[in-house]
Design a protein around this motif. Structure first.
Motif, PDB file in Angstrom:
ATOM      1  N   GLN A  36      47.448  10.965 -13.153  1.00 42.94           N
ATOM      2  CA  GLN A  36      48.250  11.129 -12.206  1.00 42.94           C
ATOM      3  C   GLN A  36      47.495  12.208 -11.250  1.00 42.94           C
ATOM      4  OE1 GLN A  36      50.827   9.617 -10.568  1.00 42.94           O
ATOM      5  NE2 GLN A  36      50.114   8.191 -12.069  1.00 42.94           N
TER       6      GLN A  36
ATOM      7  N   ARG B 246      41.156   4.309  -4.982  1.00 42.97           N
ATOM      8  CA  ARG B 246      42.470   3.435  -4.376  1.00 42.97           C
ATOM      9  C   ARG B 246      42.055   1.971  -4.425  1.00 42.97           C
ATOM     10  NH1 ARG B 246      45.936   7.293  -5.223  1.00 42.97           N
ATOM     11  NH2 ARG B 246      45.980   9.045  -3.540  1.00 42.97           N
TER      12      ARG B 246
ATOM     13  N   GLY C  62      43.338   0.500  -7.690  1.00 43.66           N
ATOM     14  CA  GLY C  62      44.679   0.624  -7.708  1.00 43.66           C
ATOM     15  C   GLY C  62      45.239   1.828  -8.201  1.00 43.66           C
ATOM     16  N   TYR C  63      44.564   2.850  -8.279  1.00 43.97           N
ATOM     17  CA  TYR C  63      45.227   3.907  -8.610  1.00 43.97           C
ATOM     18  C   TYR C  63      46.007   4.464  -7.639  1.00 43.97           C
ATOM     19  CZ  TYR C  63      45.097   9.116  -9.372  1.00 43.97           C
ATOM     20  OH  TYR C  63      45.548  10.449  -9.534  1.00 43.97           O
ATOM     21  N   ASP C  64      47.235   4.912  -8.268  1.00 44.35           N
ATOM     22  CA  ASP C  64      48.376   5.326  -7.042  1.00 44.35           C
ATOM     23  C   ASP C  64      48.689   6.944  -7.274  1.00 44.35           C
ATOM     24  OD1 ASP C  64      49.890   4.985  -9.278  1.00 44.35           O
ATOM     25  OD2 ASP C  64      51.264   3.455  -8.267  1.00 44.35           O
TER      26      ASP C  64
ATOM     27  N   ARG D  77      47.803  11.147  -7.489  1.00 42.18           N
ATOM     28  CA  ARG D  77      47.450  12.221  -6.527  1.00 42.18           C
ATOM     29  C   ARG D  77      45.994  12.279  -6.512  1.00 42.18           C
ATOM     30  NH1 ARG D  77      50.140  17.222  -5.261  1.00 42.18           N
ATOM     31  NH2 ARG D  77      50.899  17.225  -7.432  1.00 42.18           N
TER      32      ARG D  77
ATOM     33  N   ASP E  17      45.521   8.878   1.580  1.00 50.23           N
ATOM     34  CA  ASP E  17      46.265   9.693   0.900  1.00 50.23           C
ATOM     35  C   ASP E  17      45.592  10.905  -0.042  1.00 50.23           C
ATOM     36  OD1 ASP E  17      48.831   9.237   1.159  1.00 50.23           O
ATOM     37  OD2 ASP E  17      49.357   7.585  -0.295  1.00 50.23           O
TER      38      ASP E  17
END
Lengths: 64, 396
Positions: free
Chosen positions: B2, B21, B24-26, B28, B67
């Protein structure tokens, strides 16, 4: 899918030719890359996406 | 996972964030960078940016890194693997459960007394702006170091008619490419008005407030109003030197999946590395870990490190065959220099094709008769063939 190359950016690095040899080519004296197939079928998408990612000057666009 | 932290805001850190990203890593993503600028591309610095044909904005790396939490203008001071935190130079701690080491390298500086001003290095945007502003039409520039940066800067300045002298202890410029290529490169530069002092060392600099000259070891004094020291780079590794990782010549050692190896030889699943702060085992390096300081290596390692960090060790894939072929390019005057393969492994060089008028050149490097690399001047198609050939598994 439609392939375009920004010829102002292209510096003939040739990474796209390595990634997608059926779509791109470079002649010994070319200043910009040649697009062999500007509207390729879906079976080429993976290779073209790789070419887009490898291009050091981000000159390649995929539409559609 | 995370909380992924990338230490280093260059090409590797940026592509790594993009890669996470895309995979597919969402969670932080935090990028710690000691620069004042968002990630930018370094190859134009010694060419288009120095020449003034690109602005600083045009050097920005393409695409978004969605992000990302940016921690800018901060240097990592220490890596605490037990607590899984990176300690920054202001004492702040950044916690991670996945970490990228991508702090790259900095310009090697002159190790000796120096005038207060006029002696420069060139590695980042600020360096380039400072060097550029020191040069006027009457400038006498001495470049210490005939490597790629030294030669590219010489070419850029000669196009403007600036006086340039290049000094190196090596017998020919860009010595990694061998003597045949070096001799031809020297001739190209000399035809453009570059003066060389080769096979000669620098004893020191003249001038107190401002540089006035460069003294060579044999006593010759080269008049200079501006000096560029371009004598290679050193790794930004101080922050993880005590972290119990496997190190080789001050860079961190990883395996072919970009997973970092600890001092006992075991992989550290939560730490990956990318770019020229890392070494990885290359099949032309006798299986030893090698540090490849090329743009394309930072790209390929960062792309792979992002995907692999999200996977258990057993599912991580090694560098793809094509990506494992080191490649670099350099533009000097109207000569496009390209290379494929692990040139440092070569023990002999063969000229395959040459046209001094064009000019064009194709040289192969061999080790024990086996092809390990090739160099081309203005032969953009031929070099691609070598890239493919070298990607194929070596005959056994």
């Amino acid at each position: 899918m439609k392939i375009t190359v920004d010829t102002d950016l292209c510096e003939v690095h040739g990474d796209c030719v390595v990634a997608a040899p059926d779509i791109f080519d470079i002649g010994e004296d070319d200043d910009v890359v040649q697009i062999l197939n500007a509207e390729p079928g879906e079976e080429y998408r993976k290779a073209i996406v790789q070419a887009v990612k490898m291009c050091p000057v981000a000159a390649i666009r995929i539409e559609g | 996972m995370q909380d992924v932290v990338a230490v280093g805001g260059g090409l590797a850190g940026f592509r790594f964030a993009q890669g996470l990203r895309e995979a597919g890593y969402d969670g932080r993503v935090t990028i710690v960078s000691d620069e004042k600028h968002l990630p930018y591309d370094r190859p134009p610095l010694s060419k288009q940016l120095l020449a003034g044909t690109y602005t600083e904005e045009q050097c920005a790396l393409p695409g978004d890194a969605p992000d990302v939490t940016w921690v800018m203008g901060r240097r990592a001071e220490r890596l605490d693997r037990e607590r899984r935190v990176v300690v920054l130079d202001d004492g702040a701690e950044v916690a991670y459960d996945g970490l990228l080491i991508a702090t790259g390298r900095r310009a090697r500086t002159w190790n000796g007394p120096m005038p207060a001003s006029g002696v420069h290095t060139l590695r980042d945007l600020e360096d380039t702006a400072a060097f550029r502003s020191a040069i006027d039409a009457d400038a006498k520039v001495v470049i210490v170091g005939a490597g790629f940066i030294g030669c590219e800067v010489a070419a850029t300045l000669r196009k403007e008619g600036v006086s340039v002298t290049v000094v190196d202890v090596a017998a020919y410029p860009m010595p990694v490419m061998g003597s045949e290529v070096g001799a031809r490169a020297a001739a190209i530069h000399e035809a453009q008005g570059v003066r060389f002092r080769l096979g000669r060392g620098v004893a020191g600099f003249e001038g107190e407030e401002r540089v006035t000259g460069v003294r060579l070891e044999d006593g010759e004094l080269l008049e200079a109003t501006v000096v560029l020291v371009a004598v290679g780079s050193v790794p930004n590794s101080e922050w993880f030197e005590d972290a119990g990782l496997s190190m080789d010549r001050s860079v961190v050692v990883c395996d072919a999946t970009c997973t970092v190896i600890d001092a006992s030889g075991q992989p550290v699943p939560e730490i990956v590395a990318a770019g020229d702060i890392a070494a990885w085992p290359h099949h032309h390096g006798d299986g030893a870990a090698v540090c490849i300081e090329h743009w394309s290596n930072a790209r390929d390692m960062a792309d792979l490190a992002a995907v692999n960090l999200l996977l258990p060790i057993s599912d991580r894939s090694p560098m793809a065959a094509t990506a494992s072929v080191p490649t670099f390019w350099s533009d000097q005057y109207d000569v496009k220099i390209k290379s494929a393969g692990f040139l440092r492994a070569a023990d002999s060089w063969t000229i395959v094709a040459e046209d001094p008028e064009k000019p064009s050149l194709l040289v192969e490097g061999h080790r024990n008769g086996e092809l390990v690399g090739a160099i081309a001047f203005n032969m953009n198609r031929s070099i691609i063939g070598y890239q493919r050939q070298l990607a194929a598994p070596a005959p056994s």
